[in-house]
Design a protein around this motif. Structure first.
Motif, PDB file in Angstrom:
ATOM      1  N   VAL A  43       0.973  -1.106   0.016  1.00 22.11           N
ATOM      2  CA  VAL A  43       0.012  -0.037  -0.007  1.00 22.11           C
ATOM      3  C   VAL A  43       0.955   1.196   0.122  1.00 22.11           C
ATOM      4  CG1 VAL A  43      -1.820   1.056   1.323  1.00 22.11           C
ATOM      5  CG2 VAL A  43      -2.002  -1.348   1.227  1.00 22.11           C
ATOM      6  N   HIS A  44       0.514   1.891  -0.913  1.00 19.17           N
ATOM      7  CA  HIS A  44       1.582   3.161  -1.014  1.00 19.17           C
ATOM      8  C   HIS A  44       0.958   4.470  -1.868  1.00 19.17           C
ATOM      9  CE1 HIS A  44       1.867   2.873  -5.329  1.00 19.17           C
ATOM     10  NE2 HIS A  44       1.468   1.633  -5.279  1.00 19.17           N
ATOM     11  N   LEU A  45       1.460   5.534  -1.676  1.00 23.13           N
ATOM     12  CA  LEU A  45       1.149   6.873  -2.547  1.00 23.13           C
ATOM     13  C   LEU A  45       2.146   6.951  -3.533  1.00 23.13           C
ATOM     14  CD1 LEU A  45       0.859   9.751   0.011  1.00 23.13           C
ATOM     15  CD2 LEU A  45      -1.186   8.145  -0.651  1.00 23.13           C
ATOM     16  N   PRO A  46       1.606   7.382  -4.592  1.00 24.45           N
ATOM     17  CA  PRO A  46       2.391   7.633  -5.881  1.00 24.45           C
ATOM     18  C   PRO A  46       3.438   8.352  -5.796  1.00 24.45           C
ATOM     19  CG  PRO A  46      -0.009   8.053  -6.664  1.00 24.45           C
ATOM     20  CD  PRO A  46       0.226   7.796  -4.984  1.00 24.45           C
ATOM     21  N   PRO A  47       4.674   8.145  -6.538  1.00 22.41           N
ATOM     22  CA  PRO A  47       5.885   8.925  -6.433  1.00 22.41           C
ATOM     23  C   PRO A  47       5.463  10.417  -6.200  1.00 22.41           C
ATOM     24  CG  PRO A  47       6.376   7.273  -7.591  1.00 22.41           C
ATOM     25  CD  PRO A  47       4.924   7.338  -7.628  1.00 22.41           C
ATOM     26  N   GLU A  48       6.393  11.319  -5.658  1.00 26.20           N
ATOM     27  CA  GLU A  48       6.432  12.611  -5.669  1.00 26.20           C
ATOM     28  C   GLU A  48       7.396  12.929  -6.658  1.00 26.20           C
ATOM     29  OE1 GLU A  48       4.218  14.774  -4.062  1.00 26.20           O
ATOM     30  OE2 GLU A  48       3.456  13.233  -2.836  1.00 26.20           O
ATOM     31  N   LEU A  49       7.458  14.076  -7.273  1.00 28.29           N
ATOM     32  CA  LEU A  49       8.292  14.662  -8.217  1.00 28.29           C
ATOM     33  C   LEU A  49       9.820  14.738  -7.712  1.00 28.29           C
ATOM     34  CD1 LEU A  49       6.079  17.366 -10.146  1.00 28.29           C
ATOM     35  CD2 LEU A  49       6.591  15.165 -10.643  1.00 28.29           C
ATOM     36  N   SER A  50       9.904  14.993  -6.342  1.00 25.28           N
ATOM     37  CA  SER A  50      11.242  14.988  -5.907  1.00 25.28           C
ATOM     38  C   SER A  50      11.177  14.408  -4.357  1.00 25.28           C
ATOM     39  CB  SER A  50      11.689  16.597  -5.632  1.00 25.28           C
ATOM     40  OG  SER A  50      11.003  17.447  -4.705  1.00 25.28           O
ATOM     41  N   GLN A  51      12.649  14.195  -3.843  1.00 19.79           N
ATOM     42  CA  GLN A  51      12.720  13.661  -2.545  1.00 19.79           C
ATOM     43  C   GLN A  51      12.180  14.570  -1.569  1.00 19.79           C
ATOM     44  OE1 GLN A  51      16.644  13.179  -1.139  1.00 19.79           O
ATOM     45  NE2 GLN A  51      15.984  11.339   0.165  1.00 19.79           N
ATOM     46  N   ARG A  52      12.430  15.855  -1.885  1.00 17.91           N
ATOM     47  CA  ARG A  52      12.081  17.149  -1.005  1.00 17.91           C
ATOM     48  C   ARG A  52      10.324  17.043  -0.707  1.00 17.91           C
ATOM     49  NH1 ARG A  52      13.866  23.025  -0.089  1.00 17.91           N
ATOM     50  NH2 ARG A  52      12.179  23.885   0.803  1.00 17.91           N
ATOM     51  N   ALA A  53       9.860  16.790  -2.079  1.00  8.99           N
ATOM     52  CA  ALA A  53       8.439  16.563  -1.737  1.00  8.99           C
ATOM     53  C   ALA A  53       7.895  15.538  -1.279  1.00  8.99           C
ATOM     54  CB  ALA A  53       7.622  16.799  -3.346  1.00  8.99           C
ATOM     55  N   ALA A  54       8.559  14.594  -1.395  1.00 12.66           N
ATOM     56  CA  ALA A  54       7.956  13.264  -0.756  1.00 12.66           C
ATOM     57  C   ALA A  54       8.269  13.386   0.605  1.00 12.66           C
ATOM     58  CB  ALA A  54       9.195  12.030  -1.119  1.00 12.66           C
ATOM     59  N   LEU A  55       9.442  14.060   1.089  1.00  9.38           N
ATOM     60  CA  LEU A  55       9.700  14.313   2.666  1.00  9.38           C
ATOM     61  C   LEU A  55       8.574  15.209   3.344  1.00  9.38           C
ATOM     62  CD1 LEU A  55      13.528  14.490   2.700  1.00  9.38           C
ATOM     63  CD2 LEU A  55      12.209  12.581   3.541  1.00  9.38           C
ATOM     64  N   MET A  84       3.637  -3.496   3.890  1.00  8.68           N
ATOM     65  CA  MET A  84       3.417  -4.671   2.681  1.00  8.68           C
ATOM     66  C   MET A  84       2.449  -5.635   3.799  1.00  8.68           C
ATOM     67  SD  MET A  84       4.386  -6.133   0.054  1.00  8.68           S
ATOM     68  CE  MET A  84       5.931  -5.572  -0.691  1.00  8.68           C
ATOM     69  N   PHE A  85       1.407  -5.909   2.757  1.00  6.98           N
ATOM     70  CA  PHE A  85       0.615  -6.925   3.383  1.00  6.98           C
ATOM     71  C   PHE A  85       0.580  -8.379   2.778  1.00  6.98           C
ATOM     72  CE2 PHE A  85      -0.674  -2.677   4.420  1.00  6.98           C
ATOM     73  CZ  PHE A  85      -1.187  -2.564   5.653  1.00  6.98           C
ATOM     74  N   SER A  86       0.506  -9.381   3.390  1.00  6.58           N
ATOM     75  CA  SER A  86       0.392 -10.873   3.166  1.00  6.58           C
ATOM     76  C   SER A  86      -1.027 -11.065   2.565  1.00  6.58           C
ATOM     77  CB  SER A  86       0.863 -11.925   3.998  1.00  6.58           C
ATOM     78  OG  SER A  86       0.130 -11.749   5.024  1.00  6.58           O
ATOM     79  N   ARG A  87      -1.916 -10.400   3.028  1.00 10.93           N
ATOM     80  CA  ARG A  87      -3.250 -10.856   2.490  1.00 10.93           C
ATOM     81  C   ARG A  87      -4.078  -9.443   1.871  1.00 10.93           C
ATOM     82  NH1 ARG A  87      -5.093 -13.351   7.833  1.00 10.93           N
ATOM     83  NH2 ARG A  87      -6.785 -12.013   7.577  1.00 10.93           N
ATOM     84  N   GLU A  88      -4.647  -9.780   0.680  1.00  9.26           N
ATOM     85  CA  GLU A  88      -5.436  -8.711  -0.059  1.00  9.26           C
ATOM     86  C   GLU A  88      -6.286  -8.068   0.616  1.00  9.26           C
ATOM     87  OE1 GLU A  88      -6.594  -7.693  -4.545  1.00  9.26           O
ATOM     88  OE2 GLU A  88      -6.668  -9.874  -3.901  1.00  9.26           O
ATOM     89  N   PRO A  89      -7.174  -8.737   1.355  1.00 13.74           N
ATOM     90  CA  PRO A  89      -8.247  -7.884   2.163  1.00 13.74           C
ATOM     91  C   PRO A  89      -7.645  -6.919   3.224  1.00 13.74           C
ATOM     92  CG  PRO A  89      -8.811 -10.252   1.944  1.00 13.74           C
ATOM     93  CD  PRO A  89      -7.428 -10.142   1.381  1.00 13.74           C
ATOM     94  N   LEU A  90      -6.636  -7.108   3.762  1.00 13.67           N
ATOM     95  CA  LEU A  90      -5.813  -6.229   4.759  1.00 13.67           C
ATOM     96  C   LEU A  90      -5.455  -5.096   4.049  1.00 13.67           C
ATOM     97  CD1 LEU A  90      -3.869  -8.913   6.989  1.00 13.67           C
ATOM     98  CD2 LEU A  90      -6.001  -7.884   7.373  1.00 13.67           C
TER      99      LEU A  90
END
Length: 157
Positions: A43-55, A84-90
């Motif tokens: 489970v994640h958010l899409p990448p930001e344009l820079s490391q600074r934006a990600a931070l 990271m999840f081992s089961r999709e419902p989680l």
């Protein structure tokens, strides 16, 4: 075809049996196999344009007590991970929580693997050993298994 013996708990255990087999004129190569553990759900958010934006996004999330970290490399570099999840419902439940909070969370399926150590020997060499000798060799390590499979296509360690 090869006779496969393993998996071994450590390279040293594989080496010890490899030496015993060598003393019996049976050639055996130690191999590392990548074995599937099934899918994982990241489970994640899409990448930001820079490391600074990600931070900046990370600080925003952590200020709301949302457990997360910046993804440092790979195709999702500068994205934000929620685990990271081992089961999709989680994973789906976690993503839905984040979407309800206003975040564009996604689920990325990952093939999970682990490495196992095996000995591979030509079938003709393995068949030269009597069944009683095989039983004696395997008695010292009852967790080991024997099977026949193709020899090629596996990276040697």
């Amino acid at each position: 075809m090869c006779e496969w013996l393993g998996p071994f708990a450590s390279p040293a255990e594989a080496d010890a049996l490899q030496q015993r087999l060598g003393a019996l004129d049976v050639s055996a190569d130690r191999r590392a196999l990548e074995v599937s553990d099934g899918l994982g759900y990241w489970v994640h958010l899409p990448p930001e344009l820079s490391q600074r934006a990600a931070l900046q996004k990370l600080h925003e999330l952590q200020a709301k007590d949302i457990d997360s970290y910046v993804i440092p490399r790979g195709e999702l570099e500068n994205g934000i991970s929620f685990g990271m999840f081992s089961r999709e419902p989680l994973a789906t439940a976690r993503r839905d929580e984040l979407v309800a909070m206003g975040y564009d969370a996604n689920i990325h399926e990952i093939e999970r693997t682990h490495r196992e150590i095996w000995l591979a020997m030509p079938v003709r060499d393995a068949e030269a050993l009597s069944e009683s000798l095989w039983e004696e060799l395997l008695a010292t390590a009852p967790e080991l298994g024997r099977r026949q499979n193709f020899c090629s296509g596996v990276a040697s360690e």
